[in-house]
Design a protein around this motif. Structure first.
Motif, PDB file in Angstrom:
ATOM      1  N   ALA A 104       0.809  -1.215   0.000  1.00 57.09           N
ATOM      2  CA  ALA A 104       0.000   0.000   0.000  1.00 57.09           C
ATOM      3  C   ALA A 104       0.839   1.259   0.000  1.00 57.09           C
ATOM      4  O   ALA A 104       0.383   2.308  -0.422  1.00 57.09           O
ATOM      5  CB  ALA A 104      -0.910   0.002   1.219  1.00 57.09           C
ATOM      6  N   GLN A 105       2.048   1.194   0.492  1.00 58.30           N
ATOM      7  CA  GLN A 105       2.874   2.393   0.627  1.00 58.30           C
ATOM      8  C   GLN A 105       4.217   2.181  -0.057  1.00 58.30           C
ATOM      9  O   GLN A 105       4.886   1.192   0.193  1.00 58.30           O
ATOM     10  CB  GLN A 105       3.095   2.718   2.110  1.00 58.30           C
ATOM     11  CG  GLN A 105       3.928   3.973   2.318  1.00 58.30           C
ATOM     12  CD  GLN A 105       4.044   4.299   3.799  1.00 58.30           C
ATOM     13  OE1 GLN A 105       3.278   3.820   4.610  1.00 58.30           O
ATOM     14  NE2 GLN A 105       5.011   5.120   4.153  1.00 58.30           N
ATOM     15  N   THR A 106       4.572   3.124  -0.941  1.00 57.22           N
ATOM     16  CA  THR A 106       5.858   3.023  -1.627  1.00 57.22           C
ATOM     17  C   THR A 106       6.618   4.325  -1.451  1.00 57.22           C
ATOM     18  O   THR A 106       6.037   5.379  -1.218  1.00 57.22           O
ATOM     19  CB  THR A 106       5.677   2.772  -3.133  1.00 57.22           C
ATOM     20  OG1 THR A 106       4.904   3.838  -3.685  1.00 57.22           O
ATOM     21  CG2 THR A 106       4.951   1.457  -3.373  1.00 57.22           C
ATOM     22  N   THR A 107       7.906   4.240  -1.552  1.00 54.33           N
ATOM     23  CA  THR A 107       8.741   5.431  -1.495  1.00 54.33           C
ATOM     24  C   THR A 107       8.819   6.069  -2.875  1.00 54.33           C
ATOM     25  O   THR A 107       9.190   5.399  -3.835  1.00 54.33           O
ATOM     26  CB  THR A 107      10.162   5.084  -1.033  1.00 54.33           C
ATOM     27  OG1 THR A 107      10.086   4.504   0.266  1.00 54.33           O
ATOM     28  CG2 THR A 107      11.029   6.340  -0.992  1.00 54.33           C
ATOM     29  N   PRO A 108       8.435   7.368  -3.025  1.00 54.11           N
ATOM     30  CA  PRO A 108       8.434   7.979  -4.360  1.00 54.11           C
ATOM     31  C   PRO A 108       9.849   8.063  -4.917  1.00 54.11           C
ATOM     32  O   PRO A 108      10.788   8.393  -4.207  1.00 54.11           O
ATOM     33  CB  PRO A 108       7.861   9.382  -4.107  1.00 54.11           C
ATOM     34  CG  PRO A 108       8.117   9.646  -2.647  1.00 54.11           C
ATOM     35  CD  PRO A 108       8.040   8.326  -1.975  1.00 54.11           C
ATOM     36  N   SER A 109       9.951   7.760  -6.207  1.00 60.57           N
ATOM     37  CA  SER A 109      11.273   7.874  -6.827  1.00 60.57           C
ATOM     38  C   SER A 109      11.652   9.340  -6.989  1.00 60.57           C
ATOM     39  O   SER A 109      12.813   9.689  -6.936  1.00 60.57           O
ATOM     40  CB  SER A 109      11.261   7.175  -8.188  1.00 60.57           C
ATOM     41  OG  SER A 109      10.271   7.754  -9.024  1.00 60.57           O
ATOM     42  N   SER A 110      10.653  10.208  -7.185  1.00 60.41           N
ATOM     43  CA  SER A 110      10.921  11.640  -7.282  1.00 60.41           C
ATOM     44  C   SER A 110       9.609  12.399  -7.254  1.00 60.41           C
ATOM     45  O   SER A 110       8.644  11.992  -7.908  1.00 60.41           O
ATOM     46  CB  SER A 110      11.667  11.961  -8.580  1.00 60.41           C
ATOM     47  OG  SER A 110      11.865  13.360  -8.701  1.00 60.41           O
ATOM     48  N   GLY A 111       9.557  13.472  -6.500  1.00 55.69           N
ATOM     49  CA  GLY A 111       8.407  14.359  -6.518  1.00 55.69           C
ATOM     50  C   GLY A 111       8.663  15.505  -7.480  1.00 55.69           C
ATOM     51  O   GLY A 111       9.530  15.435  -8.349  1.00 55.69           O
ATOM     52  N   ASP A 142       4.217  24.829  -4.639  1.00 60.44           N
ATOM     53  CA  ASP A 142       3.344  23.662  -4.506  1.00 60.44           C
ATOM     54  C   ASP A 142       4.177  22.401  -4.708  1.00 60.44           C
ATOM     55  O   ASP A 142       4.655  22.131  -5.814  1.00 60.44           O
ATOM     56  CB  ASP A 142       2.217  23.739  -5.543  1.00 60.44           C
ATOM     57  CG  ASP A 142       1.278  22.547  -5.481  1.00 60.44           C
ATOM     58  OD1 ASP A 142       1.280  21.846  -4.452  1.00 60.44           O
ATOM     59  OD2 ASP A 142       0.552  22.312  -6.467  1.00 60.44           O
ATOM     60  N   ALA A 143       4.378  21.654  -3.618  1.00 58.67           N
ATOM     61  CA  ALA A 143       5.144  20.404  -3.694  1.00 58.67           C
ATOM     62  C   ALA A 143       4.195  19.256  -3.993  1.00 58.67           C
ATOM     63  O   ALA A 143       3.146  19.127  -3.363  1.00 58.67           O
ATOM     64  CB  ALA A 143       5.881  20.153  -2.386  1.00 58.67           C
ATOM     65  N   ASN A 144       4.554  18.428  -4.958  1.00 55.85           N
ATOM     66  CA  ASN A 144       3.719  17.303  -5.365  1.00 55.85           C
ATOM     67  C   ASN A 144       4.375  15.992  -4.969  1.00 55.85           C
ATOM     68  O   ASN A 144       5.578  15.816  -5.126  1.00 55.85           O
ATOM     69  CB  ASN A 144       3.497  17.334  -6.884  1.00 55.85           C
ATOM     70  CG  ASN A 144       2.886  18.641  -7.347  1.00 55.85           C
ATOM     71  OD1 ASN A 144       1.788  18.977  -6.957  1.00 55.85           O
ATOM     72  ND2 ASN A 144       3.622  19.387  -8.168  1.00 55.85           N
ATOM     73  N   THR A 145       3.602  15.058  -4.448  1.00 62.52           N
ATOM     74  CA  THR A 145       4.011  13.704  -4.070  1.00 62.52           C
ATOM     75  C   THR A 145       4.740  13.660  -2.731  1.00 62.52           C
ATOM     76  O   THR A 145       4.451  12.835  -1.879  1.00 62.52           O
ATOM     77  CB  THR A 145       4.895  13.041  -5.147  1.00 62.52           C
ATOM     78  OG1 THR A 145       4.206  13.095  -6.386  1.00 62.52           O
ATOM     79  CG2 THR A 145       5.206  11.594  -4.787  1.00 62.52           C
ATOM     80  N   GLU A 146       5.680  14.551  -2.523  1.00 60.61           N
ATOM     81  CA  GLU A 146       6.462  14.561  -1.290  1.00 60.61           C
ATOM     82  C   GLU A 146       6.818  16.002  -0.929  1.00 60.61           C
ATOM     83  O   GLU A 146       6.716  16.910  -1.746  1.00 60.61           O
ATOM     84  CB  GLU A 146       7.748  13.752  -1.470  1.00 60.61           C
ATOM     85  CG  GLU A 146       8.632  14.291  -2.593  1.00 60.61           C
ATOM     86  CD  GLU A 146       9.963  13.559  -2.727  1.00 60.61           C
ATOM     87  OE1 GLU A 146      10.420  12.988  -1.722  1.00 60.61           O
ATOM     88  OE2 GLU A 146      10.539  13.576  -3.826  1.00 60.61           O
ATOM     89  N   ASN A 147       7.204  16.223   0.328  1.00 65.97           N
ATOM     90  CA  ASN A 147       7.692  17.541   0.728  1.00 65.97           C
ATOM     91  C   ASN A 147       8.982  17.868  -0.011  1.00 65.97           C
ATOM     92  O   ASN A 147       9.755  16.974  -0.361  1.00 65.97           O
ATOM     93  CB  ASN A 147       7.942  17.598   2.236  1.00 65.97           C
ATOM     94  CG  ASN A 147       6.672  17.441   3.054  1.00 65.97           C
ATOM     95  OD1 ASN A 147       5.575  17.463   2.502  1.00 65.97           O
ATOM     96  ND2 ASN A 147       6.817  17.284   4.354  1.00 65.97           N
ATOM     97  N   ALA A 148       9.188  19.158  -0.258  1.00 63.36           N
ATOM     98  CA  ALA A 148      10.394  19.587  -0.977  1.00 63.36           C
ATOM     99  C   ALA A 148      11.253  20.455  -0.066  1.00 63.36           C
ATOM    100  O   ALA A 148      10.740  21.297   0.675  1.00 63.36           O
ATOM    101  CB  ALA A 148      10.014  20.367  -2.237  1.00 63.36           C
TER     102      ALA A 148
END
Length: 478
Positions: A104-111, A142-148
């Motif tokens: 259910a949870q994956t680490t994003p390769s890049s936001g 606006d950060a998408n997928t993960e915090n920047a």
């Protein structure tokens, strides 16, 4: 909707971890998953529980909410195990036991990060030399997928073609703030300020600026402006600049907090990795404000009338009035015969500093332009005749006087007696507070002091900031 589990002969993905890794899952930092092949046949009751118990015997199993699935919890679920629409198997007590399919949870390769000009960025304005901490632009992130994580950021200043090319010399320093007024900090705890603007760029490094993916973050840019002096590397009258963020190569360092990936490109609302440019700021020694003053006539009649009174205030030092325009509009009844045949602009000392005369021509209507030092008849009296300007004293009131006379059928002034009807009206208007200088939205031209009273620059603009006032008006009625 829940459905009772029967005849499942597929792979079930079981969340498995050690106690330490399980605690990491509880914090939402990640999860380790092991895949177990379910036996053929019905999986309910004892067979299903035995499977879970065998897994538990090897390692503790943690639910998605961080709750340890103990052998006791399995026993509580002995009679029923259900699955919801998200394909998550629940025990009777509500704990997640098994999630079918992919984890259910994956680490994003890049936001990714989007930067754009905030819709409430400051309007163009006059900034007085020597001013401190003036907001000059606002930007949204606006950060998408993960915090920047923004560690390095470059603020760029552009100079309009008509402005002095060295206009960025007016900037002493800039500081970044969140839109609640809290300063952005650096990693060492100091405020994010930079004093050196080189080639129109201000580089802020070592920032502690995290852009949350949950909502937009607005960052305001504030500037402290140098005094207007004779020095070559400081502010001068009519210096101009606009602000934007630059994301050209080497001018930023932004990474994803979770992925650790360095962002090589930033999405913007401008071109070539640059955000759209904020509004132009104008530097002057003084700032003159014009407002409506009391005391003008409101009753229409023949002869000289004080049709409009305009009060001028300035923040400091000397400033000068150069020109003023006025709109004249009249409404007449059937049988009325009147018009404006002469205009005077008079200062606080009752000196006529400009005048317009229709003579025997068409009565004055529409837009009429006073130029200080230019009088249609007689000699203008003014405080600075050589430079064709009038020194604006503190809270000085200028009066527009109009001579109202009769007119003939052609609309020309002929010296006859004026006649009026009950619905007659004449209105005098001065436009002010346009969005930018030197447009038809402003009718008043003034000159600032500059460095010595002689090198100031004339500007056609009464800047009232956020005020909605755009005109000074007075009407004379019967």
């Amino acid at each position: 909707m829940k459905t009772k589990i029967k005849n499942i002969a597929k792979t079930a993905t079981i969340a498995v971890s050690s106690a330490v890794l399980g605690f990491a899952l509880f914090l939402g930092l990640g999860a380790t998953y092991a895949t177990w092949e379910a036996p053929d046949g019905e999986i309910e009751g004892g067979k299903f529980m035995n499977l879970l118990k065998s897994i538990l015997a090897e390692e503790p199993v943690w639910s998605q909410d961080g709750t340890l699935i103990s052998d006791k919890a399995v026993k509580k679920a002995r009679t029923i195990v259900d699955v919801n629409d998200d394909n998550i198997i629940y025990a009777e007590n509500g704990n997640v036991i098994i999630r079918l399919g992919s984890q259910a949870q994956t680490t994003p390769s890049s936001g990714s990060l989007t930067a754009k000009l905030n819709s409430n960025t400051p309007d163009s304005q006059i900034i007085v030399g020597g001013s401190s901490n003036v907001k000059i632009a606002s930007f949204d992130f606006d950060a998408n997928t993960e915090n920047a994580d923004i560690e390095d950021l470059t603020v760029e200043f552009t100079v309009p073609a008509e402005a002095p090319s060295n206009s960025t010399n007016a900037i002493d320093s800039i500081t970044l703030y969140y839109n609640d007024g809290t300063p952005v900090l650096k990693n060492d705890g100091s405020v994010a300020t930079v004093a050196n603007v080189t080639d129109g760029l201000a580089s802020l490094t070592g920032l502690n600026l995290i852009i949350d993916s949950a909502s937009d973050t607005t960052i305001d840019v504030y500037a402290t402006i140098n005094d207007v002096t004779n020095s070559a590397d400081t502010a001068k009258s009519n210096m101009q600049f606009a602000t934007k963020l630059s994301f050209a190569n080497g001018e930023y360092n932004i990474t994803g907090v979770t992925s650790g990936v360095s962002y090589s490109s930033i999405t913007t609302d401008g071109a070539s990795n640059n955000t759209a440019t904020g509004n132009t700021m104008y530097i002057f020694t003084n700032k003159v404000v014009a407002t409506k003053s009391i005391g003008a006539d409101t009753t229409l009649g023949a002869g000289w009338k004080d049709t409009l009174k305009v009060q001028f205030t300035k923040n400091t030092g000397e400033a000068y009035l150069k020109a003023l325009s006025i709109d004249i509009n009249k409404t007449t009844s059937i049988g009325s015969s009147f018009g404006v045949c002469e205009l005077k602009l008079v200062n606080n000392n009752f000196d006529t500093i400009a005048s317009i005369d229709a003579g025997t021509g068409a009565a004055l209507t529409g837009t009429q332009n006073f130029t200080v030092g230019t009088c249609a008849t007689g000699t203008c009296a003014q405080s600075d005749l050589v430079n064709l300007r009038d020194v604006i004293s503190e809270d000085e009131v200028y009066t527009v006087e109009a001579k109202i006379e009769g007119i003939n059928e052609s609309g020309n002034c002929d010296g006859s007696a004026a006649s009026f009807g009950d619905d007659d009206e004449i209105t005098f208007r001065v436009a002010i507070n346009g969005n930018e200088p030197n447009t038809s939205d402003d009718y008043i031209t003034w000159q600032d002091y500059g460095t010595n009273g002689q090198d100031g620059v004339a500007i056609k603009w009464i800047d009232l900031g956020n005020s909605s006032t755009t005109e000074i008006v007075n009407s004379l009625e019967m």
